[in-house]
Design a protein around this motif. Sequence first.
Motif, PDB file in Angstrom:
ATOM      1  N   GLN A   1      -4.440  -1.272   6.431  1.00 56.44           N
ATOM      2  CA  GLN A   1      -5.439  -2.038   5.711  1.00 56.44           C
ATOM      3  C   GLN A   1      -6.458  -1.093   5.090  1.00 56.44           C
ATOM      4  OE1 GLN A   1      -7.264  -4.629   8.546  1.00 56.44           O
ATOM      5  NE2 GLN A   1      -7.906  -2.987   9.909  1.00 56.44           N
ATOM      6  N   SER A   2      -7.288  -1.644   4.239  1.00 52.34           N
ATOM      7  CA  SER A   2      -8.268  -0.843   3.521  1.00 52.34           C
ATOM      8  C   SER A   2      -9.195  -0.113   4.499  1.00 52.34           C
ATOM      9  CB  SER A   2      -9.090  -1.746   2.603  1.00 52.34           C
ATOM     10  OG  SER A   2     -10.104  -1.008   1.972  1.00 52.34           O
ATOM     11  N   GLY A   3      -9.433   1.170   4.227  1.00 53.79           N
ATOM     12  CA  GLY A   3     -10.332   1.979   5.037  1.00 53.79           C
ATOM     13  C   GLY A   3      -9.653   2.782   6.124  1.00 53.79           C
ATOM     14  N   ASP A   4      -8.380   2.522   6.432  1.00 57.71           N
ATOM     15  CA  ASP A   4      -7.673   3.300   7.450  1.00 57.71           C
ATOM     16  C   ASP A   4      -7.518   4.746   6.997  1.00 57.71           C
ATOM     17  OD1 ASP A   4      -7.411   1.213   9.176  1.00 57.71           O
ATOM     18  OD2 ASP A   4      -5.398   0.654   8.538  1.00 57.71           O
ATOM     19  N   ILE A   5      -7.660   5.668   7.955  1.00 54.50           N
ATOM     20  CA  ILE A   5      -7.462   7.091   7.683  1.00 54.50           C
ATOM     21  C   ILE A   5      -6.115   7.489   8.275  1.00 54.50           C
ATOM     22  CG2 ILE A   5      -8.341   9.425   8.035  1.00 54.50           C
ATOM     23  CD1 ILE A   5     -11.122   8.270   8.270  1.00 54.50           C
ATOM     24  N   VAL A   6      -5.213   7.939   7.425  1.00 55.27           N
ATOM     25  CA  VAL A   6      -3.837   8.245   7.830  1.00 55.27           C
ATOM     26  C   VAL A   6      -3.605   9.745   7.733  1.00 55.27           C
ATOM     27  CG1 VAL A   6      -1.395   7.848   7.315  1.00 55.27           C
ATOM     28  CG2 VAL A   6      -3.055   5.994   7.044  1.00 55.27           C
ATOM     29  N   VAL A   7      -2.959  10.299   8.773  1.00 54.74           N
ATOM     30  CA  VAL A   7      -2.604  11.719   8.756  1.00 54.74           C
ATOM     31  C   VAL A   7      -1.512  11.922   7.722  1.00 54.74           C
ATOM     32  CG1 VAL A   7      -1.690  13.641  10.099  1.00 54.74           C
ATOM     33  CG2 VAL A   7      -3.238  11.989  11.173  1.00 54.74           C
ATOM     34  N   ALA A   8      -1.759  12.805   6.755  1.00 54.70           N
ATOM     35  CA  ALA A   8      -0.836  12.989   5.639  1.00 54.70           C
ATOM     36  C   ALA A   8       0.066  14.192   5.804  1.00 54.70           C
ATOM     37  CB  ALA A   8      -1.619  13.119   4.333  1.00 54.70           C
ATOM     38  N   ALA A   9      -0.200  15.081   6.733  1.00 53.47           N
ATOM     39  CA  ALA A   9       0.631  16.271   6.918  1.00 53.47           C
ATOM     40  C   ALA A   9       0.538  16.723   8.370  1.00 53.47           C
ATOM     41  CB  ALA A   9       0.182  17.395   5.976  1.00 53.47           C
ATOM     42  N   GLY A  10       1.592  17.349   8.844  1.00 53.01           N
ATOM     43  CA  GLY A  10       1.615  17.837  10.213  1.00 53.01           C
ATOM     44  C   GLY A  10       1.807  16.757  11.247  1.00 53.01           C
ATOM     45  N   THR A  11       2.490  15.681  10.885  1.00 51.87           N
ATOM     46  CA  THR A  11       2.669  14.572  11.836  1.00 51.87           C
ATOM     47  C   THR A  11       3.517  14.978  13.036  1.00 51.87           C
ATOM     48  OG1 THR A  11       4.557  13.794  10.520  1.00 51.87           O
ATOM     49  CG2 THR A  11       2.400  12.830  10.038  1.00 51.87           C
ATOM     50  N   GLN A  12       4.337  16.031  12.896  1.00 46.58           N
ATOM     51  CA  GLN A  12       5.181  16.450  14.023  1.00 46.58           C
ATOM     52  C   GLN A  12       4.371  17.041  15.172  1.00 46.58           C
ATOM     53  OE1 GLN A  12       5.050  17.735  11.045  1.00 46.58           O
ATOM     54  NE2 GLN A  12       5.302  19.967  11.018  1.00 46.58           N
TER      55      GLN A  12
ATOM     56  N   ASP B   1       5.834   7.985  -5.769  1.00 50.65           N
ATOM     57  CA  ASP B   1       4.506   8.264  -5.232  1.00 50.65           C
ATOM     58  C   ASP B   1       4.477   8.354  -3.708  1.00 50.65           C
ATOM     59  OD1 ASP B   1       3.558   5.945  -7.665  1.00 50.65           O
ATOM     60  OD2 ASP B   1       3.354   8.107  -7.854  1.00 50.65           O
ATOM     61  N   GLY B   2       5.545   7.925  -3.047  1.00 50.32           N
ATOM     62  CA  GLY B   2       5.555   7.972  -1.590  1.00 50.32           C
ATOM     63  C   GLY B   2       6.262   6.781  -0.999  1.00 50.32           C
ATOM     64  N   VAL B   3       5.643   6.178   0.005  1.00 49.06           N
ATOM     65  CA  VAL B   3       6.219   5.056   0.740  1.00 49.06           C
ATOM     66  C   VAL B   3       5.361   3.815   0.499  1.00 49.06           C
ATOM     67  CG1 VAL B   3       6.942   4.221   3.002  1.00 49.06           C
ATOM     68  CG2 VAL B   3       7.019   6.671   2.502  1.00 49.06           C
ATOM     69  N   ASN B   4       6.002   2.702   0.144  1.00 48.96           N
ATOM     70  CA  ASN B   4       5.294   1.442  -0.061  1.00 48.96           C
ATOM     71  C   ASN B   4       5.336   0.638   1.234  1.00 48.96           C
ATOM     72  OD1 ASN B   4       4.724   1.927  -2.801  1.00 48.96           O
ATOM     73  ND2 ASN B   4       6.762   1.246  -3.377  1.00 48.96           N
ATOM     74  N   VAL B   5       4.153   0.348   1.785  1.00 54.21           N
ATOM     75  CA  VAL B   5       4.016  -0.314   3.080  1.00 54.21           C
ATOM     76  C   VAL B   5       3.479  -1.724   2.860  1.00 54.21           C
ATOM     77  CG1 VAL B   5       2.894  -0.220   5.340  1.00 54.21           C
ATOM     78  CG2 VAL B   5       3.583   1.898   4.194  1.00 54.21           C
ATOM     79  N   THR B   6       4.126  -2.704   3.502  1.00 56.63           N
ATOM     80  CA  THR B   6       3.688  -4.092   3.366  1.00 56.63           C
ATOM     81  C   THR B   6       2.879  -4.573   4.564  1.00 56.63           C
ATOM     82  OG1 THR B   6       5.791  -4.844   4.304  1.00 56.63           O
ATOM     83  CG2 THR B   6       5.644  -4.691   1.906  1.00 56.63           C
ATOM     84  N   GLN B   7       3.089  -3.985   5.744  1.00 62.64           N
ATOM     85  CA  GLN B   7       2.372  -4.411   6.945  1.00 62.64           C
ATOM     86  C   GLN B   7       2.011  -3.194   7.789  1.00 62.64           C
ATOM     87  OE1 GLN B   7       4.418  -7.432   9.195  1.00 62.64           O
ATOM     88  NE2 GLN B   7       5.058  -8.558   7.376  1.00 62.64           N
TER      89      GLN B   7
ATOM     90  N   ILE C   1       0.866  -1.178   0.000  1.00 59.17           N
ATOM     91  CA  ILE C   1       0.000   0.000   0.000  1.00 59.17           C
ATOM     92  C   ILE C   1       0.893   1.215   0.000  1.00 59.17           C
ATOM     93  CG2 ILE C   1      -1.678   1.321   1.341  1.00 59.17           C
ATOM     94  CD1 ILE C   1      -2.800  -1.312   2.350  1.00 59.17           C
ATOM     95  N   SER C   2       0.573   2.194  -0.825  1.00 59.49           N
ATOM     96  CA  SER C   2       1.382   3.398  -0.925  1.00 59.49           C
ATOM     97  C   SER C   2       0.715   4.542  -0.177  1.00 59.49           C
ATOM     98  CB  SER C   2       1.583   3.783  -2.398  1.00 59.49           C
ATOM     99  OG  SER C   2       2.371   4.953  -2.499  1.00 59.49           O
ATOM    100  N   VAL C   3       1.492   5.220   0.663  1.00 56.96           N
ATOM    101  CA  VAL C   3       1.020   6.409   1.377  1.00 56.96           C
ATOM    102  C   VAL C   3       1.999   7.542   1.109  1.00 56.96           C
ATOM    103  CG1 VAL C   3      -0.133   5.082   3.182  1.00 56.96           C
ATOM    104  CG2 VAL C   3       2.251   5.757   3.488  1.00 56.96           C
ATOM    105  N   PRO C   4       1.598   8.802   1.264  1.00 54.59           N
ATOM    106  CA  PRO C   4       2.518   9.913   1.022  1.00 54.59           C
ATOM    107  C   PRO C   4       3.724   9.858   1.947  1.00 54.59           C
ATOM    108  CG  PRO C   4       0.243  10.677   1.133  1.00 54.59           C
ATOM    109  CD  PRO C   4       0.233   9.253   1.579  1.00 54.59           C
TER     110      PRO C   4
END
Length: 379
Positions: A342-353, A333-339, A294-297
């Motif tokens: 999962q589908s439907g998760d909401i991930v913070v894409a900016a301001g993680t600090q 495209d970003g970071v490829n995550v293997t574990q 799964i790819s995330v920013p």
Amino acid sequence: MFSPKATRMPISLPSIAVMTALGLMLSGCSEEKAETKEIVRPVKVVEVAGAGEARKLDYSGSVRARTEMNLGFRVAGKITERHVNIGDRVEPGDLLARIDATDYQLAVKSAEASLVAAEKQVDTTRLAKERAEQLFAKNVTSKSQLEEATLSHDQAVSTRDAAIASLDQAKNQVRYTDLKSDQNGIVTAVNADIGQVIGSGSPVVTVAVDGEKEAEIAVPEMDIAKFRPGQKVTARFWSDDGLILDGQVREVAGSADRLSRTFTVRVSLPKDQRVLLGMTATVETAGESERRVISVPLSALSEKDGRKIVWVVKRDTATVHAREIVVADFSGDGVNVTQGLQSGDIVVAAGTQFMSEDLKVKLPDTEALSAQAETQLVR
């Protein structure tokens, strides 16, 4: 008799106004304390879409001949002639290059002279031996003299045989001054030119032998375990989108290149006239070599206590929580995550600090999240 009465103090209107104002101020302070709001931070998020397809490993390389010959002279010398260029076709017996043979021709003459002298010595010692045998038969000479003559003759014969071998070797060296092809093929490289002095065995011309062709690719160490000899793969070619061939992994390097830290993998290709040497080929693995990611920013990636994490928003409470992930690799495209996702998760894409455990956040509306999920890249 005097009877006491309750005395009433008159209350003026200004006093009533002051008391009313004071009561309102106290009431306002109480309400302000009661109405203190919890901090809610707005965040930019992405919704993870379903990983419906598996990511295929694909690497680009070049088409090469299965057998390539680095041809060089068997003797040292100065190159005086070169008869081929890159791209020329050659056949067995074709002259490729030549070095100065003067010194080797002189060596032949010297070996011939040595052979003549050795043959004369053989004749001389043979006569001496025959005479010693005749005299010994008449009891004129001793047996030791006969043995000495016989030994001298045998030594002369050995010297003659060595002279013959030296002459043959000298003649071979003269022949070695001509570099000839012994296979049908195409010249792919010229490593030396006229006037250059080269040593014995130094590559002068590289010839790609006609026959089976292969695609050679470089695979990083994190994926080399996915390639095994005999594995079926697919080969595509940049020059022709419609040219797709089924290949087979023939060879996997046992060690990585010291500079690139990649492993060389050679893939056998079926015979096809459209496949030419030097063409760029992309090799894709079969199903057993696929990885679901799964790819995330990149901005969503954080680190906590030495672990890679992302901040996931819990829908019902609108709070964020750290979740550990396993990163496969990085892409454009970003970071490829293997574990970890999962589908439907909401991930913070900016301001993680600015995130902390159980921090309450404000999510965008449902339609915006759905639009982000549709455009989110999942391979």
